[in-house]
Scaffold this active site. Structure first.
Site, short mmCIF file in Angstrom:
data_model
loop_
_atom_site.label_atom_id
_atom_site.label_comp_id
_atom_site.label_asym_id
_atom_site.label_seq_id
_atom_site.Cartn_x
_atom_site.Cartn_y
_atom_site.Cartn_z
N ARG A 57 0.81 -1.22 0.00
CA ARG A 57 0.00 0.00 0.00
C ARG A 57 0.84 1.27 0.00
O ARG A 57 0.59 2.18 -0.77
CB ARG A 57 -0.88 0.06 1.26
CG ARG A 57 -2.28 -0.42 1.11
CD ARG A 57 -2.78 -0.86 2.45
NE ARG A 57 -1.90 -1.90 2.96
CZ ARG A 57 -2.04 -3.18 2.66
NH1 ARG A 57 -3.03 -3.57 1.94
NH2 ARG A 57 -1.18 -4.08 3.09
N LYS A 86 25.21 -4.51 -1.07
CA LYS A 86 26.65 -4.66 -1.31
C LYS A 86 27.43 -3.88 -0.26
O LYS A 86 28.64 -3.66 -0.41
CB LYS A 86 27.02 -4.10 -2.69
CG LYS A 86 26.34 -4.80 -3.84
CD LYS A 86 26.89 -4.19 -5.13
CE LYS A 86 26.02 -4.55 -6.32
NZ LYS A 86 26.35 -3.69 -7.47
N ARG A 107 11.54 3.84 2.74
CA ARG A 107 11.19 2.88 3.80
C ARG A 107 12.46 2.11 4.12
O ARG A 107 13.18 1.67 3.21
CB ARG A 107 10.11 1.91 3.34
CG ARG A 107 9.92 0.78 4.33
CD ARG A 107 8.66 0.04 4.15
NE ARG A 107 7.50 0.84 4.52
CZ ARG A 107 6.27 0.34 4.64
NH1 ARG A 107 6.04 -0.93 4.41
NH2 ARG A 107 5.26 1.12 4.98
N HIS A 135 5.91 6.31 11.15
CA HIS A 135 5.28 6.15 9.84
C HIS A 135 4.31 7.33 9.67
O HIS A 135 3.09 7.17 9.63
CB HIS A 135 4.54 4.81 9.81
CG HIS A 135 4.21 4.32 8.43
ND1 HIS A 135 4.28 5.11 7.32
CD2 HIS A 135 3.78 3.10 8.00
CE1 HIS A 135 3.93 4.39 6.26
NE2 HIS A 135 3.62 3.18 6.65
C1 NCD Z 1 2.25 -0.83 8.19
C2 NCD Z 1 3.75 -0.69 8.21
O1 NCD Z 1 4.43 -1.00 7.24
O2 NCD Z 1 4.24 -0.21 9.22
N1 NCD Z 1 1.67 -1.00 6.93
C3 NCD Z 1 1.44 0.07 6.12
O3 NCD Z 1 2.29 0.90 5.91
N2 NCD Z 1 0.22 0.20 5.61
C4 NCD Z 1 1.77 -1.80 9.20
C5 NCD Z 1 2.25 -3.21 9.12
O4 NCD Z 1 3.06 -3.60 8.28
O5 NCD Z 1 1.78 -3.98 9.98
#
Ligand code: NCD
Length: 438
Positions: A57, A86, A107, A135
């Protein structure tokens, strides 16, 4: 003692402030109403979407948002396909990304990674989830979903349920919920409660207090008859005087999260908290919206998918438009009209503090010196500037008077933040020429 360069972008929910959120929701509302109006807004811009941990997502909604605004996207969707595998440092990756893209969405498995990237990239960086600490763009998605349903957050009560220690979405949301004056009921699974330091920071920063709440369902979920509640102080005075324990009769929203087993989380026994269709008949949940960042497991069964209180897919659906708003606020016309995010202090480096105590801190994985920042109005705390972990600091010095004091003495509260210096031992300070101030 180096002052690290300022960080641009969005790294933590701590950066939100009420005027930013008001204007941001209005912007996203306009984008929803007139989706084609900004179709060319970011033509010619390149957005790097770098996902060094799995994502469906978040990555796709950021990329959809970029396409909807006419930007081009370059992407790393698999950690194994990047040079990080690497052994390339984050700093080198950041420099390179900053010369290819106008904005980076990152991420990363390590706490605080986006803050490091933003020091070297020279372009705004959006934290798309770092380790277990933050997040913030998911928090905007969560808040916007609630805003559409409620129109206002004041006086609302939200429960945060599940893996609070490893889950970054609930941590980020807790910060924003307190900023918006909501009452927060903590419903961690057994052994999955977060560290008390986070709670202390929330209480101190937002003038909240801690109380205990009771409801039979809380016992089913957590194994405890009483659970912790964070409440704005003004609310407590209105509701009742004295009592530290209250019956909770109504939840306006419940934020469920999955067990983060990829971060070493383990459910104790068979009990991991979630909701069942039977529990949804209880008066506590009568008008309770069910939120979940997804992916879900048994905690939110699909037998509830048609329940009008189920919001998880609405959250997922507003993901792109919320992220369009973020891109416009950093690269587009809204850049100048939207109130600013509150920047996180960039931090100072201090060899004397030793490594950050958090094993998942990006500074430890990248071999960096610990950087610190100071927080707290009624008590000072020194935090790792990368991952927000509390540092083992027992003494604070004033760089102008050259005196050192025990950290929690009154004298420390009178020292201006920019003059504060952290010390683990009194002796460390004295060796640097600080006199004992008691
Ligand atoms: C979450 C995450 O990656 O922290 N998902 C997301 O971004 N929609 C929650 C999860 O992975 O449980």
């Amino acid at each position: 003692m180096n002052l690290l360069p300022m960080m641009e972008g969005l790294h933590a929910a701590e950066a939100f402030n009420p005027s930013y959120l008001d204007a941001f929701f209005a912007l996203v509302g306009r984008l929803e109403e007139r989706p084609l109006e900004h179709a060319e807004a970011l033509r010619g811009k390149v957005i790097a979407s770098v996902f060094l941990e799995p994502s469906t997502r978040t990555r796709l909604s950021f990329e959809a948002a970029a396409h909807r605004l006419g930007a081009s996207v370059i992407t790393v969707a698999d950690a194994k396909s990047s040079s990080a595998s690497k052994g390339e440092t984050l700093a080198d990756t950041a420099r390179m990304l900053g010369s290819y893209a106008d904005l980076i969405v990152l991420r990363h498995p390590h706490d605080g990674a986006s803050r490091v990237v933003s020091r070297y990239a020279g372009v705004p960086v959006i934290n798309g989830g770092d380790g277990r600490i933050g997040h913030p763009s998911q928090t905007l998605v969560d808040l916007y979903t609630l805003f559409r349903a409620w129109g206002s957050f004041r006086g609302r009560t939200i429960g945060l349920m599940g893996d609070l220690v490893h889950g970054r979405t609930a941590r980020s949301l807790a910060w924003a919920a307190c900023l918006l004056g909501m009452r927060v009921v903590l419903l961690p699974g057994a052994g999955l409660d977060w560290e008390s330091g986070l709670e202390r920071r929330l209480i101190d920063r937002f003038d909240y207090r801690l109380r205990w709440g009771r409801h039979p369902l809380f016992t089913d979920w957590t194994g405890n008859a009483e659970v912790r509640i964070l409440e704005p102080k003004h609310l407590v005075q209105k509701v009742l005087f004295g009592g530290d324990k209250i019956d909770i009769n109504r939840l306006d929203a419940l934020y469920l999260t999955r067990l983060q087993d990829e971060r070493g989380a383990k459910a104790q026994g068979t009990s991991y908290p979630g909701v069942t269709p039977e529990q949804m008949q209880d008066g506590l949940l009568e008008d309770c919206l069910l939120l979940h960042p997804l992916p879900r497991r048994e905690e939110l069964p699909d037998s509830l998918d048609l329940d009008p209180r189920m919001m998880a897919f609405q959250q997922a659906a507003v993901g792109p438009v919320v992220r369009q708003g973020l891109f416009l606020s950093m690269l587009g016309e809204a850049k100048d009209s939207l109130p600013s995010l509150t920047p996180l202090p960039s931090g100072r480096s201090e060899q004397i503090l030793g490594p950050c105590p958090n094993e998942n801190c990006v500074s430890r994985h990248q071999g960096m010196t610990t950087a610190w920042r100071v927080v707290g109005a009624t008590r000072r705390h020194f935090l790792c500037a990368h991952c927000d972990s509390q540092l083992a600091v027992d003494y604070a010095g004033c760089s102008s008077s050259r005196k050192v004091h025990p950290l929690h003495s009154q004298a420390v509260l009178r020292i201006r933040a920019e003059n504060l210096r952290p010390f683990r031992e009194r002796q460390d300070a004295e060796e640097m020429g600080y006199a004992w101030g008691g």
